[in-house]
Design a protein around this motif. Sequence first.
Motif, short mmCIF file in Angstrom:
data_model
loop_
_atom_site.label_atom_id
_atom_site.label_comp_id
_atom_site.label_asym_id
_atom_site.label_seq_id
_atom_site.Cartn_x
_atom_site.Cartn_y
_atom_site.Cartn_z
N VAL A 144 1.09 -8.28 -2.06
CA VAL A 144 0.26 -8.84 -0.99
C VAL A 144 0.70 -8.60 0.19
O VAL A 144 1.71 -8.11 0.28
CB VAL A 144 0.49 -10.45 -1.17
N GLU A 145 -0.26 -8.10 1.45
CA GLU A 145 0.13 -7.60 2.75
C GLU A 145 1.34 -8.68 3.11
O GLU A 145 1.15 -9.95 3.15
CB GLU A 145 -1.00 -7.81 3.66
N THR A 146 2.11 -8.39 3.94
CA THR A 146 2.20 -7.08 4.63
C THR A 146 3.57 -6.67 4.38
O THR A 146 3.73 -5.46 4.19
CB THR A 146 2.28 -7.45 6.12
N LYS A 147 4.84 -7.25 4.28
CA LYS A 147 6.09 -6.73 4.38
C LYS A 147 6.30 -6.29 2.79
O LYS A 147 7.27 -5.78 2.77
CB LYS A 147 7.11 -8.08 4.64
N GLY A 148 5.68 -6.64 1.81
CA GLY A 148 5.89 -6.03 0.48
C GLY A 148 5.01 -4.57 0.53
O GLY A 148 5.59 -4.08 -0.65
N ILE A 149 4.62 -4.27 1.36
CA ILE A 149 3.88 -2.83 1.34
C ILE A 149 4.92 -1.72 1.07
O ILE A 149 4.69 -0.76 0.11
CB ILE A 149 2.95 -2.55 2.45
N PRO A 150 5.88 -1.60 1.94
CA PRO A 150 7.03 -0.38 1.81
C PRO A 150 7.51 -0.41 0.33
O PRO A 150 7.36 0.48 -0.13
CB PRO A 150 7.95 -0.65 2.76
N LEU A 151 7.94 -1.45 -0.19
CA LEU A 151 8.53 -1.38 -1.37
C LEU A 151 7.36 -0.86 -2.48
O LEU A 151 7.86 -0.46 -3.37
CB LEU A 151 9.19 -2.95 -1.89
N ALA A 152 6.15 -1.64 -2.36
CA ALA A 152 5.23 -1.38 -3.37
C ALA A 152 4.75 0.25 -3.24
O ALA A 152 4.61 0.83 -4.34
CB ALA A 152 3.83 -2.06 -2.99
N MET A 153 4.88 0.82 -2.13
CA MET A 153 4.52 2.43 -1.92
C MET A 153 5.58 3.01 -2.86
O MET A 153 5.31 3.87 -3.29
CB MET A 153 4.54 2.71 -0.40
N MET A 154 6.95 2.56 -2.50
CA MET A 154 7.98 3.45 -3.25
C MET A 154 8.13 3.15 -4.51
O MET A 154 8.44 4.15 -5.44
CB MET A 154 9.21 3.19 -2.70
N THR A 155 7.49 1.96 -5.13
CA THR A 155 7.60 1.82 -6.72
C THR A 155 6.42 2.44 -7.16
O THR A 155 6.53 3.25 -8.12
CB THR A 155 7.41 0.36 -6.64
N ALA A 156 5.07 2.51 -6.21
CA ALA A 156 4.09 3.14 -6.87
C ALA A 156 4.48 4.78 -6.97
O ALA A 156 3.84 5.46 -7.88
CB ALA A 156 2.99 3.20 -6.08
N ILE A 194 9.71 5.29 13.78
CA ILE A 194 8.49 5.35 13.39
C ILE A 194 7.84 4.12 13.74
O ILE A 194 7.82 3.21 13.03
CB ILE A 194 7.85 6.06 12.31
N LEU A 195 6.78 3.99 14.56
CA LEU A 195 6.10 2.61 14.93
C LEU A 195 4.72 2.63 14.19
O LEU A 195 3.98 3.79 14.53
CB LEU A 195 6.10 2.50 16.31
N THR A 196 4.15 1.42 13.74
CA THR A 196 2.96 1.55 13.21
C THR A 196 2.29 -0.02 13.48
O THR A 196 3.21 -0.88 13.54
CB THR A 196 2.72 1.92 11.74
N VAL A 197 1.13 -0.30 13.79
CA VAL A 197 0.58 -1.49 13.57
C VAL A 197 0.14 -1.91 12.38
O VAL A 197 -0.48 -1.19 11.50
CB VAL A 197 -0.79 -1.63 14.59
N GLU A 198 0.60 -3.33 12.00
CA GLU A 198 -0.03 -3.56 10.74
C GLU A 198 -1.61 -3.37 10.49
O GLU A 198 -2.17 -3.45 11.49
CB GLU A 198 0.67 -5.16 10.37
N THR A 199 -2.04 -3.14 9.44
CA THR A 199 -1.64 -3.16 7.85
C THR A 199 -1.49 -1.83 7.30
O THR A 199 -0.86 -1.13 6.64
CB THR A 199 -2.27 -4.17 7.17
N LYS A 200 -2.89 -1.17 7.53
CA LYS A 200 -3.12 0.08 6.77
C LYS A 200 -2.36 1.34 6.87
O LYS A 200 -2.39 2.22 6.42
CB LYS A 200 -4.67 0.27 6.85
N GLY A 201 -1.90 1.29 8.39
CA GLY A 201 -0.81 2.22 8.67
C GLY A 201 0.62 2.44 7.89
O GLY A 201 1.37 3.41 8.26
N ILE A 202 0.70 1.44 7.58
CA ILE A 202 2.14 1.02 6.87
C ILE A 202 2.52 2.20 5.93
O ILE A 202 3.72 2.85 6.07
CB ILE A 202 2.47 -0.17 6.26
N PRO A 203 1.81 2.52 4.88
CA PRO A 203 2.27 3.59 4.27
C PRO A 203 2.60 4.97 4.69
O PRO A 203 3.62 5.52 4.48
CB PRO A 203 0.90 3.56 2.83
N LEU A 204 1.32 5.09 5.43
CA LEU A 204 2.02 6.73 6.41
C LEU A 204 2.88 6.54 7.06
O LEU A 204 3.93 7.54 7.20
CB LEU A 204 0.59 7.08 7.14
#
Lengths: 201, 201
Positions: A159-171, B156-166
Motif C-alpha cells: 500500500v502506498e507510500t512508505k512500504g514501497i522501498p521495502l516492496a521494491m527490494m523484496t521484489a 536523492i530526492l523524489t516526490v511521492e509516489t511513482k518516483g520512489i522506486p527509481l
Amino acid sequence: MNKIGKYGDIIRCIPDYGGFFMQKVRRTERIVAMTKVLTDQPNQLFSLNHFSSLFGTAKSTISEDLGIIKEAVVNYGIGIIETLPGATGGVRYLPYSTTDRIQQLVEQLCIKLTNPERVIPGGFLYMSDILFSPQLMTSVGAIFLTKLAASKPDHILTVETKGIPLAMMTARAFNVPVVMVRRDSRVTEGSSVSINYISGS
Amino acid sequence: MNKIGKYGDIIRCIPDYGGFFMQKVRRTERIVAMTKVLTDQPNQLFSLNHFSSLFGTAKSTISEDLGIIKEAVVNYGIGIIETLPGATGGVRYLPYSTTDRIQQLVEQLCIKLTNPERVIPGGFLYMSDILFSPQLMTSVGAIFLTKLAASKPDHILTVETKGIPLAMMTARAFNVPVVMVRRDSRVTEGSSVSINYISGS
C-alpha cells in the motif's frame, strides 16, 4: 594503484607462462563477470548457453566455473547458486540470508529503533530514515526471500507510500514486479478496482 | 547437479595436486566473495583491512585479488573498481554503464513505451509496470550514476509516489539515502517544512 592496475598485464606479458596464466586469468575473469551477473539479478534464470556464447567457451567449461562459484557462495554464506536441469533449465542466484546474518541485522535494527530520539510529538516512532535506506531494505528484502521463498509469489503488493522501498527490494530478491495499492485512483493509471473496508487501525 | 556440487571436493581430494589447487581454489573463492560484497553495495568504501580480516589473508594478497577483479570488471564492461589510497582509503565498486548498454536500454524502453496498448482512456500513457520493475529501475539508476557521478549528491530526492522506486535504485547506486517529498504532512513523520508553489502541469 598503478601496481594493481597493471597486475593482469604483467602476468600476460610473461611469454613462458603465457599460455598457462592466460587460461587461469581468463577463468578468474569469467568467474568475476558471472558472479556479478548472477548476484545482480537474483532469481533470474540464465541458461548455460547464455554464458557460453557471452564468453565464447564450451558449456562444460561454464559448468566448471559455476561449480567454483557455487561452492564459494555457500562457503561464505552469501546465498545459493541453484542449477535447474533440462532444456528449460539454467542457473540462478538466490540471496538467502544465514540465520546468523538475520539475527545480526535484527539486533542492529532493534538498537536503531530503541533510540529515544526517535520518539516524535504525539508519541510516534520516526522510521522514515530506515524505510528509505536502500542498503537496509536490500538486506530486509533478502530476509523476506529466505523466510517466504516456498510461497513462490507472482507479485509483491504494497500500500502506498512508505512500504514501497521495502516492496521494491523484496521484489528484486524474488525477481517479480511490485503492485502498488493506492488510496485513491488516478486517471493516469487507467481502469482500477476499488475496495472499501473498515480499517482496524 | 551433483557433478557440479562436488567439483570443488574432487579437486580438493587429489593429494598430489592438493597444495597447489587448494591455493587456487581459495583465491577463486575469495574473488567470488569479494566480487559479491563489492558489487552488492555500490559506492560503499571497504578498507583492505576489512577483507584481510574477513578472509584471514595478508593485505598484499587482497591487493592482488582486487587487481584481478578490477581488470575483469573493466574488460566485461560491468563498471569500475576504484581504489583510494591512504589511511582513510579502500576499495569500492561503481556500477557505471557503458555507452553501448545505455543505448541498448533506452532503445528497449522506447519499444516498450511506443506500444499502442499503453494508451489508456484520457490519452494517458500507462507506465506503472515499467516504474515498478526492480530490474529495469536498477539499470536506470546505474545510468543516473554514470551521467551524474560528478555531482556527488548527499541525498536523492523524489516526490511521492511513482518516483520512489527509481529514486531508491538511484540512491542504491550512489549509496546515499532517499528523501521523499510528500504532498501532505503526516503526524507520523514529525516536524515538516511546507512549500507552496504554482505547478506548471
